[in-house]
Design a protein around this motif. Structure first.
Motif, PDB file in Angstrom:
ATOM      1  N   ILE A 198       6.672  46.375  68.997  1.00 52.56           N
ATOM      2  CA  ILE A 198       6.118  47.021  68.146  1.00 52.56           C
ATOM      3  C   ILE A 198       4.122  45.858  68.159  1.00 52.56           C
ATOM      4  CG2 ILE A 198       7.476  47.959  66.190  1.00 52.56           C
ATOM      5  CD1 ILE A 198       6.148  45.122  64.584  1.00 52.56           C
ATOM      6  N   ALA A 199       4.171  44.796  68.970  1.00 53.16           N
ATOM      7  CA  ALA A 199       3.316  44.109  69.224  1.00 53.16           C
ATOM      8  C   ALA A 199       2.544  44.140  69.987  1.00 53.16           C
ATOM      9  CB  ALA A 199       3.869  42.973  69.840  1.00 53.16           C
ATOM     10  N   PRO A 200       3.041  45.625  71.170  1.00 54.39           N
ATOM     11  CA  PRO A 200       1.556  45.524  72.281  1.00 54.39           C
ATOM     12  C   PRO A 200       0.649  46.822  71.523  1.00 54.39           C
ATOM     13  CG  PRO A 200       3.696  45.628  73.248  1.00 54.39           C
ATOM     14  CD  PRO A 200       3.682  45.480  71.979  1.00 54.39           C
ATOM     15  N   THR A 201       1.662  47.634  70.708  1.00 48.43           N
ATOM     16  CA  THR A 201       0.330  48.308  69.587  1.00 48.43           C
ATOM     17  C   THR A 201      -0.502  47.926  68.428  1.00 48.43           C
ATOM     18  OG1 THR A 201       2.048  49.974  69.916  1.00 48.43           O
ATOM     19  CG2 THR A 201       0.539  50.459  67.831  1.00 48.43           C
ATOM     20  N   MET A 202       0.326  46.885  67.480  1.00 46.50           N
ATOM     21  CA  MET A 202      -0.310  46.001  67.035  1.00 46.50           C
ATOM     22  C   MET A 202      -2.020  44.848  67.468  1.00 46.50           C
ATOM     23  SD  MET A 202      -0.695  45.576  63.416  1.00 46.50           S
ATOM     24  CE  MET A 202       0.829  45.991  63.010  1.00 46.50           C
ATOM     25  N   SER A 203      -1.498  44.597  68.928  1.00 46.72           N
ATOM     26  CA  SER A 203      -2.224  43.360  69.291  1.00 46.72           C
ATOM     27  C   SER A 203      -3.034  44.629  69.956  1.00 46.72           C
ATOM     28  CB  SER A 203      -1.551  42.661  70.625  1.00 46.72           C
ATOM     29  OG  SER A 203      -2.708  42.850  71.056  1.00 46.72           O
ATOM     30  N   GLU A 204      -3.251  45.461  70.443  1.00 49.74           N
ATOM     31  CA  GLU A 204      -4.597  46.462  71.045  1.00 49.74           C
ATOM     32  C   GLU A 204      -5.228  47.561  69.357  1.00 49.74           C
ATOM     33  OE1 GLU A 204      -5.300  50.968  72.995  1.00 49.74           O
ATOM     34  OE2 GLU A 204      -3.082  49.848  72.738  1.00 49.74           O
TER      35      GLU A 204
END
Length: 211
Positions: A198-204
């Motif tokens: 879930i980190a890439p989506t949250m980071s974006e």
């Protein structure tokens, strides 16, 4: 989703054993080139009655083994004890038994949930906001749980109460996180509570001049 928590803890735990423990010479020497296979072998041994320190029955012993391993995974400070715990459980000599009992007291000897915790409020949020849209059945969640080597069994615990629980709809769940507040996002690779995927989506979603 909380309904997938057992699987997430299993996936991260196996990865830690095989990638971190498996790259350590001492760990490989004690647990073999694929350490997660040693954990699976320990489960099989408990099923046959080996080292009954974790429960009165093999089923209870395996359930508690899952919990101990998953609980140790939650803390970066305690993770190094994972390999030693599995090694001692497999050997189960008198000195190992004393060490195992001491570790259990250290990890689980606290006061438990605070008095202010509301199980009913927690259930209300879990099944309404933290459940898979596909709404897996209790039987499916139990089957997932039984295939795990290490997890706290949260999904399986809630599974049998979820079908009868009245659910609410939260429109904000479909919206990405937005904020003007400067935000520092830190993501741990082997944290079973905050999955890496879930980190890439949250980071974006948090990308911006102050983040």
């Amino acid at each position: 989703h909380l309904s997938a928590q057992d699987q997430r803890e299993e996936r991260v735990g196996r990865a830690w054993f095989d990638e971190v423990c498996g790259s350590d010479e001492t760990c490989r020497d004690k647990l073999g080139p694929v350490p997660s296979e040693a954990v699976a072998a320990l489960h099989a041994a408990l099923e046959e009655g080996h080292c009954p320190l974790l429960g009165m029955t093999p089923e209870q012993g395996r359930a508690n083994l899952r919990v101990v391993l998953a609980q140790l995974m939650l803390s970066a400070e305690l993770r190094p004890a994972l390999a030693a715990f599995v090694h001692r459980m497999r050997r189960c000599a008198p000195g190992d038994q004393r060490a195992i009992a001491h570790l259990r007291n250290v990890v689980f000897g606290g006061a438990g949930q605070p008095a202010s915790y509301s199980w009913m409020l927690g259930m209300n949020i879990m099944v309404s906001e933290l459940w898979e849209p596909a709404n897996p059945s209790p039987q499916e969640l139990t089957a997932r749980y039984q295939e795990t080597l290490m997890c706290r069994g949260v999904s399986n615990l809630v599974a049998h109460q979820a079908p009868a629980w009245t659910r609410y709809e939260e429109p904000l769940l479909a919206q990405a996180v937005t904020t003007q507040t400067p935000t520092l996002m830190v993501q741990a690779e082997y944290d079973p509570d905050t999955p890496w995927e879930i980190a890439p989506t949250m980071s974006e979603a948090l990308a911006g001049p102050n983040h």
